[in-house]
Motif scaffolding. Structure first.
Motif, PDB file in Angstrom:
ATOM      1  N   PHE A 293       0.534 -69.928 -37.274  1.00  0.00           N
ATOM      2  CA  PHE A 293       0.155 -69.041 -36.168  1.00  0.00           C
ATOM      3  C   PHE A 293      -1.197 -68.388 -36.428  1.00  0.00           C
ATOM      4  O   PHE A 293      -2.071 -68.372 -35.537  1.00  0.00           O
ATOM      5  CB  PHE A 293       1.229 -67.972 -35.969  1.00  0.00           C
ATOM      6  CG  PHE A 293       0.837 -66.917 -34.966  1.00  0.00           C
ATOM      7  CD1 PHE A 293       0.945 -67.157 -33.598  1.00  0.00           C
ATOM      8  CD2 PHE A 293       0.341 -65.690 -35.384  1.00  0.00           C
ATOM      9  CE1 PHE A 293       0.568 -66.193 -32.675  1.00  0.00           C
ATOM     10  CE2 PHE A 293      -0.041 -64.714 -34.458  1.00  0.00           C
ATOM     11  CZ  PHE A 293       0.081 -64.965 -33.109  1.00  0.00           C
ATOM     12  N   LEU A 294      -1.394 -67.833 -37.612  1.00  0.00           N
ATOM     13  CA  LEU A 294      -2.648 -67.132 -37.883  1.00  0.00           C
ATOM     14  C   LEU A 294      -3.826 -68.100 -37.949  1.00  0.00           C
ATOM     15  O   LEU A 294      -4.943 -67.755 -37.536  1.00  0.00           O
ATOM     16  CB  LEU A 294      -2.530 -66.333 -39.176  1.00  0.00           C
ATOM     17  CG  LEU A 294      -1.546 -65.153 -39.138  1.00  0.00           C
ATOM     18  CD1 LEU A 294      -1.478 -64.477 -40.492  1.00  0.00           C
ATOM     19  CD2 LEU A 294      -1.926 -64.151 -38.049  1.00  0.00           C
ATOM     20  N   ALA A 295      -3.597 -69.323 -38.442  1.00  0.00           N
ATOM     21  CA  ALA A 295      -4.668 -70.322 -38.437  1.00  0.00           C
ATOM     22  C   ALA A 295      -5.050 -70.689 -37.009  1.00  0.00           C
ATOM     23  O   ALA A 295      -6.249 -70.855 -36.687  1.00  0.00           O
ATOM     24  CB  ALA A 295      -4.234 -71.564 -39.210  1.00  0.00           C
ATOM     25  N   ALA A 296      -4.058 -70.804 -36.130  1.00  0.00           N
ATOM     26  CA  ALA A 296      -4.353 -71.105 -34.724  1.00  0.00           C
ATOM     27  C   ALA A 296      -5.094 -69.939 -34.067  1.00  0.00           C
ATOM     28  O   ALA A 296      -6.009 -70.152 -33.251  1.00  0.00           O
ATOM     29  CB  ALA A 296      -3.059 -71.401 -33.972  1.00  0.00           C
ATOM     30  N   LEU A 297      -4.718 -68.722 -34.396  1.00  0.00           N
ATOM     31  CA  LEU A 297      -5.435 -67.550 -33.878  1.00  0.00           C
ATOM     32  C   LEU A 297      -6.886 -67.569 -34.335  1.00  0.00           C
ATOM     33  O   LEU A 297      -7.808 -67.296 -33.538  1.00  0.00           O
ATOM     34  CB  LEU A 297      -4.738 -66.275 -34.363  1.00  0.00           C
ATOM     35  CG  LEU A 297      -5.431 -64.940 -34.072  1.00  0.00           C
ATOM     36  CD1 LEU A 297      -5.555 -64.698 -32.577  1.00  0.00           C
ATOM     37  CD2 LEU A 297      -4.662 -63.793 -34.747  1.00  0.00           C
ATOM     38  N   ALA A 300      -8.754 -70.417 -32.359  1.00  0.00           N
ATOM     39  CA  ALA A 300      -8.953 -70.089 -30.947  1.00  0.00           C
ATOM     40  C   ALA A 300     -10.000 -68.991 -30.781  1.00  0.00           C
ATOM     41  O   ALA A 300     -10.802 -69.017 -29.828  1.00  0.00           O
ATOM     42  CB  ALA A 300      -7.631 -69.641 -30.320  1.00  0.00           C
ATOM     43  N   THR A 301     -10.028 -68.049 -31.702  1.00  0.00           N
ATOM     44  CA  THR A 301     -11.016 -66.973 -31.618  1.00  0.00           C
ATOM     45  C   THR A 301     -12.416 -67.515 -31.876  1.00  0.00           C
ATOM     46  O   THR A 301     -13.374 -67.155 -31.181  1.00  0.00           O
ATOM     47  CB  THR A 301     -10.667 -65.869 -32.635  1.00  0.00           C
ATOM     48  OG1 THR A 301      -9.337 -65.406 -32.399  1.00  0.00           O
ATOM     49  CG2 THR A 301     -11.634 -64.698 -32.502  1.00  0.00           C
ATOM     50  N   ARG A 302     -12.537 -68.365 -32.865  1.00  0.00           N
ATOM     51  CA  ARG A 302     -13.857 -68.944 -33.149  1.00  0.00           C
ATOM     52  C   ARG A 302     -14.329 -69.819 -31.985  1.00  0.00           C
ATOM     53  O   ARG A 302     -15.527 -69.844 -31.659  1.00  0.00           O
ATOM     54  CB  ARG A 302     -13.800 -69.750 -34.448  1.00  0.00           C
ATOM     55  CG  ARG A 302     -13.557 -68.872 -35.669  1.00  0.00           C
ATOM     56  CD  ARG A 302     -13.525 -69.672 -36.972  1.00  0.00           C
ATOM     57  NE  ARG A 302     -13.113 -68.825 -38.088  1.00  0.00           N
ATOM     58  CZ  ARG A 302     -13.908 -67.993 -38.749  1.00  0.00           C
ATOM     59  NH1 ARG A 302     -15.191 -67.912 -38.392  1.00  0.00           N
ATOM     60  NH2 ARG A 302     -13.460 -67.273 -39.754  1.00  0.00           N
ATOM     61  N   PRO A 324       1.561 -72.443 -27.172  1.00  0.00           N
ATOM     62  CA  PRO A 324       2.559 -73.307 -27.814  1.00  0.00           C
ATOM     63  C   PRO A 324       3.433 -72.591 -28.840  1.00  0.00           C
ATOM     64  O   PRO A 324       4.519 -73.068 -29.175  1.00  0.00           O
ATOM     65  CB  PRO A 324       1.705 -74.399 -28.482  1.00  0.00           C
ATOM     66  CG  PRO A 324       0.473 -74.465 -27.635  1.00  0.00           C
ATOM     67  CD  PRO A 324       0.209 -73.056 -27.207  1.00  0.00           C
ATOM     68  N   PHE A 325       2.973 -71.433 -29.330  1.00  0.00           N
ATOM     69  CA  PHE A 325       3.760 -70.666 -30.302  1.00  0.00           C
ATOM     70  C   PHE A 325       4.688 -69.660 -29.626  1.00  0.00           C
ATOM     71  O   PHE A 325       5.513 -69.039 -30.305  1.00  0.00           O
ATOM     72  CB  PHE A 325       2.826 -69.906 -31.249  1.00  0.00           C
ATOM     73  CG  PHE A 325       1.983 -70.782 -32.126  1.00  0.00           C
ATOM     74  CD1 PHE A 325       2.443 -71.210 -33.357  1.00  0.00           C
ATOM     75  CD2 PHE A 325       0.722 -71.194 -31.703  1.00  0.00           C
ATOM     76  CE1 PHE A 325       1.667 -72.025 -34.167  1.00  0.00           C
ATOM     77  CE2 PHE A 325      -0.065 -72.006 -32.506  1.00  0.00           C
ATOM     78  CZ  PHE A 325       0.405 -72.438 -33.741  1.00  0.00           C
ATOM     79  N   ALA A 340      -5.469 -61.110 -30.503  1.00  0.00           N
ATOM     80  CA  ALA A 340      -6.705 -61.734 -30.021  1.00  0.00           C
ATOM     81  C   ALA A 340      -7.848 -60.732 -30.006  1.00  0.00           C
ATOM     82  O   ALA A 340      -8.979 -61.052 -30.393  1.00  0.00           O
ATOM     83  CB  ALA A 340      -6.482 -62.322 -28.626  1.00  0.00           C
ATOM     84  N   THR A 341      -7.547 -59.524 -29.577  1.00  0.00           N
ATOM     85  CA  THR A 341      -8.580 -58.481 -29.548  1.00  0.00           C
ATOM     86  C   THR A 341      -9.051 -58.154 -30.960  1.00  0.00           C
ATOM     87  O   THR A 341     -10.260 -58.059 -31.229  1.00  0.00           O
ATOM     88  CB  THR A 341      -8.021 -57.215 -28.872  1.00  0.00           C
ATOM     89  OG1 THR A 341      -7.601 -57.546 -27.544  1.00  0.00           O
ATOM     90  CG2 THR A 341      -9.071 -56.120 -28.818  1.00  0.00           C
TER      91      THR A 341
END
Length: 350
Positions: A293-297, A300-302, A324-325, A340-341
């Motif tokens: 989850f944190l890797a996907a965050l 997505a942020t980058r 998807p999570f 995200a913020t």
């Protein structure tokens, strides 16, 4: 064993009252409790204006509300909190709490969201052992872990936390307390105060409970900027605090990159007690889903930053990428937007 239980009340047109177990003075008999309870109740109320005394009674240990606990390893006791965020909980009792019993004394790991929950944890401990409670270890500043602390100070424990814990509680604690009082009402929060640690962990610290050594390790900014883990050397059990979430959407309140980096170290040992969710058998079971989850965050942020999106557009784009999570984590929509913020504000300065 008997305890005086005070009904402490806030003056109002419709008074709000809550039970206060006076844990610092157990009594061997009902008669002695009844004789001394009025004095110790007045002593407790002396510096707690505007609280006033309502009812006062004496109860045996078996009459006190107690949290349920499980035993994932010998001498290790864990209460599993509700897998929910504050807004989705009826009382805020959402964090995992625990205690470890040594030959000479007991260490408590996290104290709950209120005095009432701290009292229920105290009763659970006393149902298992009457050894002295020597330490309360607070894994970080968030109120679901820290706000029952005064109960254990009254029971004789020294409060230990990360070197940044005191500053964090001083800065945020009063606001947290106001927010929880508004959310749950004054009655459930009566007697709850922000309590600062007695000692700070810089790097690491060993605590000996008598033939049982705990290693406390301060982390860099990750879930928060004051995370602390507790390793029981006897069983290899790791109390990870909110550095590990299972089932409840992880909350970034420190550093996303720091948190990902913290998970990269392989850890051998026994069970892992997360801050939220079920106890894990091993390290991979503990952090696998959270790492994804944190890797996907992070990705997505980058992507949003590379696309030049402002914060107002980036947050919904990041949340959409994380969908998807959504089915795997409780309290997902609001927490994902918050994450995200936080991630955007951190990574835009890289």
């Amino acid at each position: 064993m008997f305890f005086a239980v005070l009904s402490a009340c806030l003056p109002a047109e419709v008074p709000a009252c809550g039970p206060v177990t006076l844990v610092g003075r157990p009594f061997p008999s009902m008669e002695q409790c009844a004789a001394e309870a009025p004095r110790i109740a007045e002593d407790w109320l002396a510096d707690r204006s505007p609280l006033t005394r309502g009812g006062l009674s004496c109860l045996p240990l078996s009459g006190l509300a107690a949290l349920p606990v499980e035993t994932p390893a010998p001498g290790i006791h864990v209460h599993l909190g509700q897998v929910a965020q504050f807004e989705d909980s009826p009382d805020g009792w959402i964090a995992n709490l625990g205690f470890i019993i040594g030959r000479d004394s007991i260490a408590v790991i996290d104290a709950g969201a209120s005095r009432q929950q701290g009292q229920a944890l105290f009763a659970a401990i006393r149902a298992v052992s009457d050894k002295p409670i020597s330490h309360l270890i607070v894994t970080h500043m968030h109120p679901d872990h820290a706000f029952g602390a005064e109960v254990f100070r009254e029971a004789g424990a020294a409060i230990v936390g990360h070197e940044r814990l005191a500053d964090a509680l001083q800065a945020r604690g009063p606001t947290y307390l106001d927010n929880l009082t508004r959310l749950y009402g004054p009655g459930p929060m009566i007697g709850t105060r922000v309590v600062l640690p007695d000692s700070a962990v810089v790097g690491s610290l060993d605590i000996d409970l008598g033939g049982r050594v705990l290693t406390l390790t301060a982390a860099g900014p990750a879930h928060s900027d004051n995370d602390l883990t507790v390793l029981d050397r006897a069983t290899g059990t790791l109390f990870a605090g909110d550095l590990v979430f299972r089932g409840l959407t992880p909350v970034v309140d420190g550093s996303l990159t720091g948190w990902i980096g913290w998970m990269d170290g392989a850890r051998d040992g026994g069970p892992v007690v997360p801050g939220h969710g079920p106890v894990a058998r091993d390290w991979q079971e503990a952090v696998g889903a959270q790492r994804d989850f944190l890797a996907a965050l992070d990705r997505a942020t980058r992507d949003a930053l590379d696309a030049g999106l402002p914060l107002s557009q980036a947050v919904p784009a990041i949340v959409d990428a994380l969908q998807p999570f959504g089915g795997d984590w409780a309290s997902f929509p609001e927490t994902a937007a918050r994450d995200a913020t936080a991630a955007y504000k951190e990574l835009e300065w890289e």
